[in-house]
Design a protein around this motif. Structure first.
Motif, PDB file in Angstrom:
ATOM      1  N   ARG A  59       0.844  -1.188   0.000  1.00 17.81           N
ATOM      2  CA  ARG A  59       0.000   0.000   0.000  1.00 17.81           C
ATOM      3  C   ARG A  59       0.884   1.245   0.000  1.00 17.81           C
ATOM      4  O   ARG A  59       0.591   2.234  -0.677  1.00 17.81           O
ATOM      5  CB  ARG A  59      -0.918   0.024   1.227  1.00 17.81           C
ATOM      6  N   GLU A  60       1.970   1.196   0.742  1.00 21.38           N
ATOM      7  CA  GLU A  60       2.886   2.336   0.801  1.00 21.38           C
ATOM      8  C   GLU A  60       3.487   2.640  -0.568  1.00 21.38           C
ATOM      9  O   GLU A  60       3.604   3.803  -0.970  1.00 21.38           O
ATOM     10  CB  GLU A  60       3.994   2.061   1.814  1.00 21.38           C
ATOM     11  N   GLN A  61       3.865   1.600  -1.318  1.00 22.52           N
ATOM     12  CA  GLN A  61       4.407   1.805  -2.663  1.00 22.52           C
ATOM     13  C   GLN A  61       3.357   2.429  -3.577  1.00 22.52           C
ATOM     14  O   GLN A  61       3.656   3.341  -4.344  1.00 22.52           O
ATOM     15  CB  GLN A  61       4.892   0.476  -3.246  1.00 22.52           C
ATOM     16  N   LEU A  62       2.134   1.919  -3.479  1.00 23.14           N
ATOM     17  CA  LEU A  62       1.052   2.486  -4.285  1.00 23.14           C
ATOM     18  C   LEU A  62       0.770   3.927  -3.875  1.00 23.14           C
ATOM     19  O   LEU A  62       0.536   4.789  -4.719  1.00 23.14           O
ATOM     20  CB  LEU A  62      -0.212   1.633  -4.151  1.00 23.14           C
ATOM     21  N   TYR A  63       0.785   4.184  -2.576  1.00 15.63           N
ATOM     22  CA  TYR A  63       0.534   5.533  -2.074  1.00 15.63           C
ATOM     23  C   TYR A  63       1.592   6.507  -2.599  1.00 15.63           C
ATOM     24  O   TYR A  63       1.271   7.608  -3.044  1.00 15.63           O
ATOM     25  CB  TYR A  63       0.527   5.540  -0.546  1.00 15.63           C
ATOM     26  N   GLU A 121       3.373   6.257  -5.308  1.00 11.17           N
ATOM     27  CA  GLU A 121       3.135   6.481  -6.735  1.00 11.17           C
ATOM     28  C   GLU A 121       1.957   7.425  -6.945  1.00 11.17           C
ATOM     29  O   GLU A 121       1.996   8.308  -7.802  1.00 11.17           O
ATOM     30  CB  GLU A 121       2.879   5.151  -7.457  1.00 11.17           C
ATOM     31  N   ALA A 122       0.907   7.255  -6.125  1.00 10.80           N
ATOM     32  CA  ALA A 122      -0.261   8.137  -6.217  1.00 10.80           C
ATOM     33  C   ALA A 122       0.124   9.573  -5.856  1.00 10.80           C
ATOM     34  O   ALA A 122      -0.359  10.533  -6.463  1.00 10.80           O
ATOM     35  CB  ALA A 122      -1.372   7.636  -5.302  1.00 10.80           C
ATOM     36  N   ARG A 123       1.000   9.717  -4.877  1.00 11.74           N
ATOM     37  CA  ARG A 123       1.461  11.057  -4.493  1.00 11.74           C
ATOM     38  C   ARG A 123       2.234  11.701  -5.644  1.00 11.74           C
ATOM     39  O   ARG A 123       2.057  12.877  -5.942  1.00 11.74           O
ATOM     40  CB  ARG A 123       2.336  10.969  -3.248  1.00 11.74           C
ATOM     41  N   GLN A 124       3.088  10.921  -6.319  1.00  8.64           N
ATOM     42  CA  GLN A 124       3.841  11.444  -7.462  1.00  8.64           C
ATOM     43  C   GLN A 124       2.918  11.863  -8.595  1.00  8.64           C
ATOM     44  O   GLN A 124       3.179  12.838  -9.286  1.00  8.64           O
ATOM     45  CB  GLN A 124       4.835  10.395  -7.973  1.00  8.64           C
ATOM     46  N   ARG A 125       1.817  11.128  -8.768  1.00  8.46           N
ATOM     47  CA  ARG A 125       0.851  11.444  -9.837  1.00  8.46           C
ATOM     48  C   ARG A 125      -0.215  12.444  -9.382  1.00  8.46           C
ATOM     49  O   ARG A 125      -1.110  12.780 -10.143  1.00  8.46           O
ATOM     50  CB  ARG A 125       0.163  10.166 -10.305  1.00  8.46           C
ATOM     51  N   ASN A 126      -0.105  12.880  -8.110  1.00 11.37           N
ATOM     52  CA  ASN A 126      -1.014  13.868  -7.546  1.00 11.37           C
ATOM     53  C   ASN A 126      -2.472  13.400  -7.565  1.00 11.37           C
ATOM     54  O   ASN A 126      -3.375  14.139  -7.950  1.00 11.37           O
ATOM     55  CB  ASN A 126      -0.861  15.218  -8.262  1.00 11.37           C
ATOM     56  N   VAL A 127      -2.700  12.161  -7.128  1.00 10.06           N
ATOM     57  CA  VAL A 127      -4.048  11.614  -7.039  1.00 10.06           C
ATOM     58  C   VAL A 127      -4.713  12.193  -5.788  1.00 10.06           C
ATOM     59  O   VAL A 127      -4.173  12.102  -4.688  1.00 10.06           O
ATOM     60  CB  VAL A 127      -4.018  10.065  -6.958  1.00 10.06           C
ATOM     61  N   HIS A 128      -5.871  12.808  -5.951  1.00 10.83           N
ATOM     62  CA  HIS A 128      -6.575  13.427  -4.836  1.00 10.83           C
ATOM     63  C   HIS A 128      -7.304  12.371  -4.005  1.00 10.83           C
ATOM     64  O   HIS A 128      -7.847  11.411  -4.544  1.00 10.83           O
ATOM     65  CB  HIS A 128      -7.565  14.475  -5.350  1.00 10.83           C
ATOM     66  N   THR A 162      -7.811   2.690   0.310  1.00 10.92           N
ATOM     67  CA  THR A 162      -7.246   1.384   0.635  1.00 10.92           C
ATOM     68  C   THR A 162      -6.261   0.998  -0.462  1.00 10.92           C
ATOM     69  O   THR A 162      -6.156   1.685  -1.491  1.00 10.92           O
ATOM     70  CB  THR A 162      -8.345   0.310   0.716  1.00 10.92           C
ATOM     71  N   LYS A 163      -5.591  -0.120  -0.251  1.00 10.65           N
ATOM     72  CA  LYS A 163      -4.639  -0.609  -1.247  1.00 10.65           C
ATOM     73  C   LYS A 163      -5.338  -0.838  -2.588  1.00 10.65           C
ATOM     74  O   LYS A 163      -4.844  -0.411  -3.641  1.00 10.65           O
ATOM     75  CB  LYS A 163      -3.985  -1.900  -0.761  1.00 10.65           C
ATOM     76  N   ASN A 164      -6.503  -1.500  -2.563  1.00 10.16           N
ATOM     77  CA  ASN A 164      -7.223  -1.778  -3.813  1.00 10.16           C
ATOM     78  C   ASN A 164      -7.715  -0.502  -4.473  1.00 10.16           C
ATOM     79  O   ASN A 164      -7.695  -0.382  -5.705  1.00 10.16           O
ATOM     80  CB  ASN A 164      -8.386  -2.732  -3.552  1.00 10.16           C
ATOM     81  N   GLU A 165      -8.157   0.468  -3.681  1.00  2.00           N
ATOM     82  CA  GLU A 165      -8.610   1.736  -4.250  1.00  2.00           C
ATOM     83  C   GLU A 165      -7.452   2.496  -4.883  1.00  2.00           C
ATOM     84  O   GLU A 165      -7.605   3.095  -5.951  1.00  2.00           O
ATOM     85  CB  GLU A 165      -9.273   2.594  -3.162  1.00  2.00           C
ATOM     86  N   LEU A 166      -6.280   2.458  -4.237  1.00  3.38           N
ATOM     87  CA  LEU A 166      -5.102   3.103  -4.817  1.00  3.38           C
ATOM     88  C   LEU A 166      -4.729   2.444  -6.139  1.00  3.38           C
ATOM     89  O   LEU A 166      -4.421   3.124  -7.123  1.00  3.38           O
ATOM     90  CB  LEU A 166      -3.923   3.026  -3.835  1.00  3.38           C
TER      91      LEU A 166
END
Length: 111
Positions: free
Chosen positions: A81-85, A87-94, A100-104
């Motif tokens: 989940r941390e790795q996905l998070y 990556e989401a932070r780098q892509r600026n996902v709101h 959750t991990k699946n939602e990310l």
């Protein structure tokens, strides 16, 4: 980074893997690490090294495995989940902090 214990075949294998990784966009340092680990594991499996870990001798060879443990897929052995998070932070996902991990994974286009 070819080593003293490697024969010419293993040196060619190392260079080929390193070049292949660099063509995929991997940094030079990471490409060297992947190539050296692959060659050393193949040497251990072939009985060319003095010592070998149990994991080097069991399971599939690096070529057969084909990246199954690379952290690119979901489920057991996939990215955390941390790795996905991150990556989401780098892509600026709101809204990523409450996902959750699946939602990310879904928000990043991984299913």
């Amino acid at each position: 980074m070819p080593q003293q214990a490697w024969n010419s075949r293993r040196e060619r294998q190392y260079e080929h893997i390193k070049k292949s990784q660099e063509e995929r966009g991997t940094s030079e340092d990471r490409a060297e690490e992947i190539a050296a680990r692959t060659v050393n594991k193949n040497r251990a499996r072939a009985g060319e090294s003095e010592r070998a870990s149990r994991t080097s001798l069991r399971g599939k060879s690096p070529q057969e495995r084909g990246g199954h443990r690379s952290g690119k897929r979901l489920g057991p052995g996939g990215p955390t989940r941390e790795q996905l998070y991150n990556e989401a932070r780098q892509r600026n996902v709101h809204g990523r902090s409450k996902m959750t991990k699946n939602e990310l994974a879904k928000a990043l286009g991984r299913t």
